[in-house]
Design an enzyme around this catalytic site. Structure first.
Site, PDB file in Angstrom:
ATOM      1  N   ASP A 200       0.839  -1.198   0.000  1.00  0.00           N
ATOM      2  CA  ASP A 200       0.000   0.000   0.000  1.00  0.00           C
ATOM      3  C   ASP A 200       0.876   1.251   0.000  1.00  0.00           C
ATOM      4  OD1 ASP A 200      -1.964   1.873   0.266  1.00  0.00           O
ATOM      5  OD2 ASP A 200      -2.740   1.141   2.182  1.00  0.00           O
ATOM      6  N   GLU A 226      -1.357  -1.138  -4.103  1.00  0.00           N
ATOM      7  CA  GLU A 226      -2.506  -0.292  -3.753  1.00  0.00           C
ATOM      8  C   GLU A 226      -2.159   1.196  -3.794  1.00  0.00           C
ATOM      9  OE1 GLU A 226      -4.636  -1.795  -0.387  1.00  0.00           O
ATOM     10  OE2 GLU A 226      -5.170   0.181   0.365  1.00  0.00           O
ATOM     11  N   HIS A 302     -12.359  -1.428   1.113  1.00  0.00           N
ATOM     12  CA  HIS A 302     -11.415  -0.782   2.024  1.00  0.00           C
ATOM     13  C   HIS A 302     -12.083  -0.713   3.399  1.00  0.00           C
ATOM     14  CE1 HIS A 302      -9.599   2.825   3.983  1.00  0.00           C
ATOM     15  NE2 HIS A 302      -8.507   2.269   3.512  1.00  0.00           N
TER      16      HIS A 302
HETATM   17 CA    CA Z   1      -4.897   1.927   1.637  1.00  0.00          CA
END
Ligand code: CA
Length: 389
Positions: A200, A226, A302
Site C-alpha cells: 500500500d 494499492e 477498504h
Molecule cells: Ca490503503
C-alpha cells in the site's frame, strides 16, 4: 417512524506508539460514530471515515448541516433521504468531507431499517452469498526509524501476521522507491514464497517511480499494489495497469457513483477498494459495487475504523455476488488492521473478537447475526473516549 435527532460521537485516545504511512505519522486514534434516534425509541449507528480534526469538522457537517435536512423523515426512506441531502450539498462538495459525513448518517439509516424489519443488513441488501469472510491482516506501518530498522521489523511483523492465522498480509511503503523495494523483499522473506502479500503506497509515487517499484513487486509475486499514484492521476493508473503483472488496486479516496465511473470506465483498476464510510454510505456503495461488477472489476472493500465500520463491511462482503461466478470463484476478503485499535476491539457490548475468530478458524470472520448491523456499542465506552467539543 420519524427521525428525531442525529448525533456525532468523535472518540479519541493517544496511541502508545505513533503509526505512519507514506503521507504522515499519527499519534492519536480517532473514530467518528453517528447515532440516529427516532420517535419510537429505536437507534441506528453509523460511522464516518476521517481522522483527527477532519472528524471534528465532519461532526459539524453531520449535526449542523445534514441533521436539519432529515429531522422528521422516515428512516426507512434512506435512498430518498440520500438523494435529497446530496442534491442540497452538491454545490458545496461532491467529494470529500460532505460525503464522509453523509456516509455515517446513511449507514445509521440502514442499521435502523434492519432493526425495523428484523433483518440483518446482509439480508436487506440481497442476502448472503457466504457466512464468513477470509481476513487479511495489514500492519507494517512506518515509524521514525532508519531503513535497516524498518527492514528487520517488517520481516518479523509479516511472519507474525501470517502466524496469527490471517490469509494474507499488507504492508506500507513510503521510504523512497529503492528503499521500498527492500521493504517488500523483507516481507516476502518473512512470509515465505506461497503466502500472499500486498503493498500500500497511499499515493506517494509519480507513475515512473511506481513502475520501478511495481516491476520489483512483479518479481516478488505481490498480489496487489494499492494506490500507487495520486487518485487524480487516472492516466498513471492506466499506464501501470497495462505494464505490470501485479494487480493495481485503489479507490478508497474516490466518492459516489459519479467519481467511480471515471476510474472504472478508464480501466484504471484490477481490484476496486470502495470505502463505505466515505464514498456515500451503504446506499451509494451498492451502486458503486454494481458499477464495478458491470465492468468486471472485482471488489475488495477498504476497511478502516471502529467495530461499526468492520460490522458494516462484514455484511456487505457477505452479500457480494461472485464475479463472474463459477464453482470456485475468487472470494472477497475482509481488510483488518492489526495495529492497536480499542475502538474496534472494545467498543461493543459483545465484541466481535475478529483476531480470536481468525486464529481459531484459520483465517475467517463470521457475519454478525442480529438485525441491522447486528452490533451494539457500549455507551459507557463512548462516554469515556468522547472528545468534548
Ligand atoms: Ca490503503
Amino acid at each position: 417512524m420519524k427521525i428525531t435527532r442525529v448525533t456525532s460521537h468523535v472518540l479519541q485516545y493517544d496511541l502508545e506508539r505513533e503509526l505512519g504511512y507514506s503521507q504522515q505519522y499519527y499519534a492519536r486514534r480517532t473514530a467518528h460514530l453517528v447515532e440516529v434516534q427516532t420517535d419510537e425509541g429505536l437507534t441506528g449507528w453509523g460511522e464516518c471515515f476521517g481522522p483527527g480534526n477532519v472528524a471534528l469538522a465532519n461532526k459539524a457537517i453531520v449535526e449542523k448541516v445534514i441533521q436539519p435536512m432529515i429531522i422528521g423523515c422516515d428512516p426507512v426512506d434512506r435512498d430518498a433521504i440520500w438523494h435529497n441531502v446530496y442534491n442540497l450539498l452538491r454545490d458545496h462538495g461532491q467529494k470529500g468531507m460532505p460525503m464522509q459525513a453523509l456516509s455515517g448518517v446513511d449507514i445509521a439509516l440502514w442499521d435502523l431499517t434492519g432493526k425495523i424489519a428484523g433483518l440483518p443488513l446482509c439480508k436487506l441488501v440481497g442476502g448472503r452469498h457466504r457466512d464468513r469472510l477470509p481476513v487479511y491482516g495489514y500492519g507494517m506501518m512506518l515509524r521514525r526509524e532508519g531503513v535497516d530498522a524498518h527492514v528487520a521489523r517488517f520481516r518479523e511483523e509479516a511472519a507474525a501476521i501470517r502466524d496469527a492465522g490471517f490469509v494474507a498480509t499488507k504492508m506500507k511503503v513510503g521510504l523512497g522507491a529503492a528503499n521500498d523495494i527492500r521493504l517488500a523483499e523483507a516481507v516476502r522473506l518473512g512470509v515465505g514464497d506461497d503466502f500472499p502479500f500486498m503493498v500500500d503506497a497511499n499515493h506517494c509515487y509519480m507513475a515512473s517511480d511506481a513502475l520501478y517499484v511495481g516491476r520489483a513487486l512483479d518479481e516478488l509475486n505481490a498480489y496487489w499494489f494499492e494506490e500507487p499514484v495520486a487518485p487524480e492521476d487516472l492516466d498513471g493508473y492506466r499506464e501501470l495497469r497495462s505494464k505490470l503483472k501485479t494487480n493495481v488496486s485503489g479507490g478508497e479516496a474516490e466518492f459516489t457513483r459519479w467519481g467511480w465511473r471515471h476510474l472504472l470506465e478508464g480501466r484504471c483498476l484490477d481490484i476496486a477498494q470502495p470505502e463505505v464510510c466515505a464514498l456515500g454510505g451503504v446506499s451509494e456503495y451498492l451502486k458503486v459495487l454494481s458499477l464495478a461488477h458491470a465492468h468486471f472489476v472485482p471488489v475488495v472493500n477498504h476497511v478502516w475504523g471502529s467495530a461499526i465500520a468492520v460490522a458494516t463491511n462484514l455484511h456487505l462482503l457477505a452479500a457480494m455476488p461472485p464475479v463472474p461466478g463459477g464453482l470456485n470463484p475468487r472470494e472477497p476478503m475482509l481488510e483488518f488492521d492489526t495495529t492497536d485499535n480499542r475502538f474496534r476491539d472494545e467498543l461493543l457490548v459483545e465484541p466481535m473478537n475478529i483476531q480470536g475468530q481468525v486464529q481459531k478458524s484459520g483465517g475467517y470472520a463470521s457475519v454478525p447475526e442480529g438485525p441491522g448491523l447486528g452490533v451494539e456499542p457500549d455507551r459507557d465506552f463512548i462516554e469515556r473516549y468522547e472528545t468534548v467539543q
